[in-house]
Structure formats: C-alpha cells, structure tokens
Write an enzyme that holds these catalytic residues in place. Structure first.
Site, short mmCIF file in Angstrom:
data_model
loop_
_atom_site.label_atom_id
_atom_site.label_comp_id
_atom_site.label_asym_id
_atom_site.label_seq_id
_atom_site.Cartn_x
_atom_site.Cartn_y
_atom_site.Cartn_z
NE ARG A 72 -26.69 44.97 23.48
CZ ARG A 72 -27.76 44.88 24.26
NH1 ARG A 72 -27.91 45.71 25.27
NH2 ARG A 72 -28.68 43.98 24.06
CB THR B 254 -19.80 40.41 27.78
OG1 THR B 254 -19.60 41.14 26.56
CG2 THR B 254 -18.94 39.17 27.80
CG ASP C 148 -31.42 43.65 16.93
OD1 ASP C 148 -31.20 44.63 16.18
OD2 ASP C 148 -30.51 42.98 17.44
CG ASP D 192 -31.56 42.01 13.52
OD1 ASP D 192 -30.58 42.23 12.77
OD2 ASP D 192 -31.55 41.14 14.41
C1 PRP Z 1 -28.01 48.23 19.66
C2 PRP Z 1 -28.49 49.66 19.66
C3 PRP Z 1 -27.45 50.35 20.49
C4 PRP Z 1 -27.09 49.30 21.51
C5 PRP Z 1 -27.77 49.63 22.80
O1 PRP Z 1 -27.01 48.05 18.76
O2 PRP Z 1 -28.65 50.20 18.38
O3 PRP Z 1 -26.30 50.75 19.76
O4 PRP Z 1 -27.57 48.05 21.01
O5 PRP Z 1 -27.41 48.76 23.79
P1 PRP Z 1 -26.54 49.19 25.05
O6 PRP Z 1 -27.13 50.45 25.57
O7 PRP Z 1 -26.74 48.04 25.99
O8 PRP Z 1 -25.12 49.33 24.64
P2 PRP Z 1 -26.35 46.60 18.44
O9 PRP Z 1 -25.13 46.41 19.27
O10 PRP Z 1 -27.42 45.54 18.56
O11 PRP Z 1 -25.85 46.75 16.98
P3 PRP Z 1 -26.66 46.98 15.61
O12 PRP Z 1 -27.23 48.39 15.67
O13 PRP Z 1 -25.60 46.84 14.58
O14 PRP Z 1 -27.75 45.95 15.50
N1 URA Z 2 -30.49 46.91 21.22
C1 URA Z 2 -31.66 46.81 20.57
O1 URA Z 2 -31.71 46.87 19.34
N2 URA Z 2 -32.77 46.63 21.29
C2 URA Z 2 -32.75 46.55 22.63
O2 URA Z 2 -33.82 46.39 23.24
C3 URA Z 2 -31.52 46.65 23.29
C4 URA Z 2 -30.39 46.84 22.56
#
Ligand code: PRP
Ligand code: URA
Length: 215
Positions: free
Chosen positions: A110, A114, A206, A209
């Site tokens: 993400r 944005t 997160d 993380d």
């Molecule tokens: C997080 C989560 C989802 C997404 C959800 O991933 O694991 O994939 O955000 O958010 P959304 O519904 O608003 O799209 P992130 O993009 O943080 O990546 P990561 O898993 O690599 O930390």
């Molecule tokens: N991605 C995450 O990991 N946590 C949230 O709360 C939203 C998006």
C-alpha cells in the site's frame, strides 16, 4: 459463523476461542514470536470452517477387515494464495489442514500516502481455473489490496474464490463485496473504522511488521 448485515457471501466468526486469540493479537505487548503463532492458529481455525464445503471423493481403502470406499478431500484442487507480506503468516495454518494444496503468491504494498495498492509479484499455481482458491490476508482495511489481488486472480482464470481475513473494517468488507460479490468472504472480527492513515481501529497495527518483526 454469522452473516454480516444482509450481505450474502460475507460470514463473521463468533467462536469464543477465535475471539480470544484475536484479542491477544491486539495487545501491543504481544511479541513477534507469539503474534506469528497466533496468526497461524487463527488461520487454521478459520480455514477449518471456511473449507467446510470442500468437495469429497470416494477412495478405496483396505481396513484390517475389508476393502471399502470412503470419502477423502479432493485436496489437489486447492490453491492457497497469500497477499504478501502479511498473508504469508496464514499459509501454514491452512496447509496443516490440506497439506496437498498448492501455494501461489501475490505481492502488493500500500502506498503510504494514497493507500492505493501496488503490485510487485504474482505467481499462481496451474491450472488456476480448476482450483478452489483461498486468498489470505490478516487485514482488510480500505479493501484495495484484496480487490486488486482477486482482480489479478480472475484475469488469470481463477473462478471459485474465498477470501479469509482476521480483522476487517466495515468499509473494506463493503467495497470488497461490491467489487467481487461472487467471492465468499470470511472475517474473524469486524472492527470499528479506519484512522486517517487507513489503519484499522482498534486493529493490531501493521500486521506485516508484527509478523516479521520489521519495526
Ligand atoms: C497490509 C495488509 C493488507 C493491506 C490491507 O499490507 O496485509 O494487504 O495492508 O489494506 P487495504 O485493505 O487498505 O488495501 P501492506 O500493504 O501494509 O503490506 P505488508 O503486508 O507487506 O506490510
Ligand atoms: N494494514 C495493516 O497491517 N494494518 C491495518 O490496520 C491496515 C492495513
């Protein structure tokens, strides 16, 4: 499981053990090792329910007393597809249930300003059109990542798709259901809302993380 509002194809888990484990995930003092274990256990409990309609086939087995035909999962037709990174934490729990499943990967991150998802990887097991596909991601926030992941799967021929998440915001559920009404959505817990950074409240922070210890 109960239906979410009047949305067909959206189910929310109510089991007390699952709710307990989700509450432990929320605690900021839950460390990486425990967080990972909890995600693994929650995914297995969710997978058990979400796969209750898996097709069976009769297989011949010889018991100590006689030969019989007995039902077994037609497991080679299942594909588990985590959305990277955080979805990876849910794979082993579901693989423990269906060890013969194939695993695909979709990489999305993400944008921090944005909140739009960006694709960086996609590899799906073939033939994807013949498989029951289980997309996993612990978090459904704006819904953008899940919608894009399922778009990618459908463009490559995927048809029978389930989406399992641990925590969802109401807006994410509604957007995902609207974009893909044919997809069965399974939610561990529906949280209150998103904050200004599109994080789920109260949420877990997160998820990527916390699973990988990158903060
Ligand atoms: C997080 C989560 C989802 C997404 C959800 O991933 O694991 O994939 O955000 O958010 P959304 O519904 O608003 O799209 P992130 O993009 O943080 O990546 P990561 O898993 O690599 O930390
Ligand atoms: N991605 C995450 O990991 N946590 C949230 O709360 C939203 C998006």
């Amino acid at each position: 499981m109960v239906k979410y509002k009047d949305l067909d194809n959206v189910s929310v888990f109510e089991h007390p053990l699952l709710q307990h484990k989700i509450s432990l995930l929320r605690d900021k003092n839950t460390g990486t090792n425990e967080f990972r274990k909890l995600v693994d256990e929650i995914a297995m409990l969710q997978g058990f329910e979400a796969l209750s309609d898996l097709p069976l086939e009769d297989v011949e087995v010889e018991t100590p007393l006689e030969v019989c035909k007995t039902p077994m999962i037609a497991g080679r037709k299942l594909a588990i597809i985590p959305i990277l990174r955080a979805g990876l934490g849910m794979v082993s729990g579901i693989l423990a249930l269906v060890p013969t499943a194939k695993v695909g990967h979709i990489g999305l991150y993400r944008d921090e300003t944005t909140f739009e998802p960006h694709e960086y990887y996609c590899k799906l097991p073939k033939p994807i059109e013949q498989r029951t596909i289980v997309v996993v991601d612990p978090m459904l926030a704006t819904g953008g990542s899940a919608i894009d992941a399922i778009d990618l799967i459908k463009k490559r021929g995927g048809k029978k798709i389930k989406f399992i998440c641990i925590i969802a915001a109401p807006v994410g559920i509604e957007k995902l259901h609207k974009a893909h009404p044919d997809v069965q959505i399974y939610v561990g817990h529906v949280d209150r809302c998103l904050n200004d950074n599109a994080y789920i409240l109260p949420g877990v922070g997160d998820a990527g993380d916390r699973i990988f210890g990158t903060k």
